[in-house]
Scaffold this active site. Sequence first.
Site, PDB file in Angstrom:
ATOM      1  N   GLY A   1       3.674  -3.773  -3.854  1.00  0.00           N
ATOM      2  CA  GLY A   1       3.554  -3.986  -5.289  1.00  0.00           C
ATOM      3  C   GLY A   1       4.066  -2.751  -6.002  1.00  0.00           C
ATOM      4  O   GLY A   1       5.143  -2.726  -6.603  1.00  0.00           O
TER       5      GLY A   1
ATOM      6  N   CYS B   1     -11.860   4.307 -29.391  1.00  0.00           N
ATOM      7  CA  CYS B   1     -13.075   5.081 -29.658  1.00  0.00           C
ATOM      8  C   CYS B   1     -13.909   5.331 -28.414  1.00  0.00           C
ATOM      9  O   CYS B   1     -15.060   4.880 -28.328  1.00  0.00           O
ATOM     10  CB  CYS B   1     -13.888   4.353 -30.718  1.00  0.00           C
ATOM     11  SG  CYS B   1     -12.916   4.195 -32.212  1.00  0.00           S
TER      12      CYS B   1
ATOM     13  N   GLY C   1       0.760  -1.242   0.000  1.00  0.00           N
ATOM     14  CA  GLY C   1       0.000   0.000   0.000  1.00  0.00           C
ATOM     15  C   GLY C   1       0.787   1.285   0.000  1.00  0.00           C
ATOM     16  O   GLY C   1       0.220   2.347  -0.279  1.00  0.00           O
TER      17      GLY C   1
HETATM   18  N1  LLP Z   1      -1.571  -7.005  -0.800  1.00  0.00           N
HETATM   19  C1  LLP Z   1      -2.864  -7.110  -1.117  1.00  0.00           C
HETATM   20  C2  LLP Z   1      -3.707  -8.067  -0.407  1.00  0.00           C
HETATM   21  C3  LLP Z   1      -3.409  -6.288  -2.139  1.00  0.00           C
HETATM   22  O1  LLP Z   1      -4.692  -6.384  -2.439  1.00  0.00           O
HETATM   23  C4  LLP Z   1      -2.570  -5.380  -2.814  1.00  0.00           C
HETATM   24  C5  LLP Z   1      -3.085  -4.515  -3.874  1.00  0.00           C
HETATM   25  C6  LLP Z   1      -1.203  -5.329  -2.452  1.00  0.00           C
HETATM   26  C7  LLP Z   1      -0.744  -6.151  -1.439  1.00  0.00           C
HETATM   27  C8  LLP Z   1      -0.235  -4.407  -3.125  1.00  0.00           C
HETATM   28  O2  LLP Z   1      -0.551  -3.077  -2.940  1.00  0.00           O
HETATM   29  P1  LLP Z   1       0.481  -1.933  -3.387  1.00  0.00           P
HETATM   30  O3  LLP Z   1       1.717  -2.059  -2.550  1.00  0.00           O
HETATM   31  O4  LLP Z   1       0.770  -2.146  -4.803  1.00  0.00           O
HETATM   32  O5  LLP Z   1      -0.260  -0.678  -3.139  1.00  0.00           O
HETATM   33  N2  LLP Z   1      -4.824  -1.262  -9.854  1.00  0.00           N
HETATM   34  C9  LLP Z   1      -4.684  -0.237  -8.841  1.00  0.00           C
HETATM   35  C10 LLP Z   1      -4.082  -0.770  -7.566  1.00  0.00           C
HETATM   36  C11 LLP Z   1      -4.840  -1.941  -6.970  1.00  0.00           C
HETATM   37  C12 LLP Z   1      -4.201  -2.514  -5.741  1.00  0.00           C
HETATM   38  C13 LLP Z   1      -4.905  -3.758  -5.302  1.00  0.00           C
HETATM   39  N3  LLP Z   1      -4.321  -4.440  -4.207  1.00  0.00           N
HETATM   40  C14 LLP Z   1      -3.894   0.933  -9.421  1.00  0.00           C
HETATM   41  O6  LLP Z   1      -3.502   0.882 -10.577  1.00  0.00           O
HETATM   42  O7  LLP Z   1      -3.689   1.934  -8.730  1.00  0.00           O
END
Ligand code: LLP
Length: 431
Positions: free
Chosen positions: A281, A349, A244
Amino acid sequence: MHYFDLKDGVLHAEGVSLETLAAEVGTPTYVYSSATLRRHYGLLRDACDAHKAALGDALIAFAVKANSNLSVLATLAKLDCGADTVSEGEIRRALAAGVPGERIIFSGVGKTDAELAFAIDVGVRQINVESSAELERLILIAAEKSASPAIAIRVNPKIGAGGHAKITTGGAGDKFGVPVEEALSLYARASASPHVTPVGLACHIGSQITDLTPLENAFRVLRDMTETLRAQGHSVTRLDLGGGLGVPYYGEAETASPADYVAMAARVLDGLGVEAAFEPGRLMAANAGVLLSRVIQVNERTDGRRFLVLDAAMNDLMRPALYDAFHDLKPVRPRTGEDRPYDVVGPVCETGDTFARDRDLPPLEAGDLVVFMSAGAYGAVMSGEYNTRPLAAEVLVDGERCAVIRPRPTYEQMFAREPMADWLAPVASDK
Ligand code: LLP
């Protein structure tokens, strides 16, 4: 921090010119920097190692959903990075890239029976259980196998945070996890079953979180719950703190640093004697990738609007259309001349196929190359073939080396995935 810099007046990914790369591979193409991936992992690893006393041998499990290309995963696997996965497909990718089962976490709000069975069979480190219904199914599946997989209960701490309402996951109304009271009773239920082994708690409250306060509050909930569970006689040895943490999309110090984030976690968990896991992530992958695209043309309209029409579109990079996300746009060969406002769009489009409105950019012309910065996370993974646009290619750079790690499919390959129903006449020609 990343390794996309100007050299001799041309933007490079590490030692590779993006101009040369575009000539060889075409556009649109995602380009990833191995050095940036390694650097981000290293920053987190060092921070965790500096706080071993509070975090134990912390696992850094890359959230595969952010970028699941096998070569990207293998780059991280070679550093002993783990994987946070949310489907059988992602578990398979992590394994194929060399992440051992004991470093794979299986999360997700809707795991099928087949996926749970698969996770048990390959011996993942831990299954994060998100509901009572899932726990009961898992117990039945594990019983059939005479197994007892390690599980964590995912808590919904009623603390939602993140860069957009669609990526907040810890709010009371969000579908993820169970409230504190229910998590405590699920833990007790799990402890009473010989077919699951509860080892801890998990929580992930959202994505692109730039301020540590909501994360700290959520970690405190996990700490309090750990103490409560232990007082009830349960063993709690792991806390999965989720991912996050945000990244600076605008290029400024707009978000807390990874070191401060880990230090905060260590402060909150100090003295608890648990092993922490982080599931970053975006933090690992976003600034390690760009989307390279070519200007098709500039539409200067008589009403004064100026559209920069690129060969990349919303099907390649969905984030602006889906979340109004900002991605910095840079010319590969910086142009001189005064900035002017452009609406940056793709050829799809739909009006939603707009990357930016009134973006100030130097004068650009048909044929110019540009890159969307910070596109390494939630970029290629979320792409599709809308408007029958072939998926963008993906390239990995490592110093002077570069490799196409996902070729752009040909139209023949795309059509071959769609066998014609046998009662329909064959198409005379696909030319
Ligand atoms: N752990 C869990 C259980 C998650 O659901 C997620 C992301 C992460 C870790 C990793 O989160 P991060 O460190 O990347 O914030 N598609 C969206 C982001 C969706 C994130 C979903 N869950 C975007 O492009 O902003």
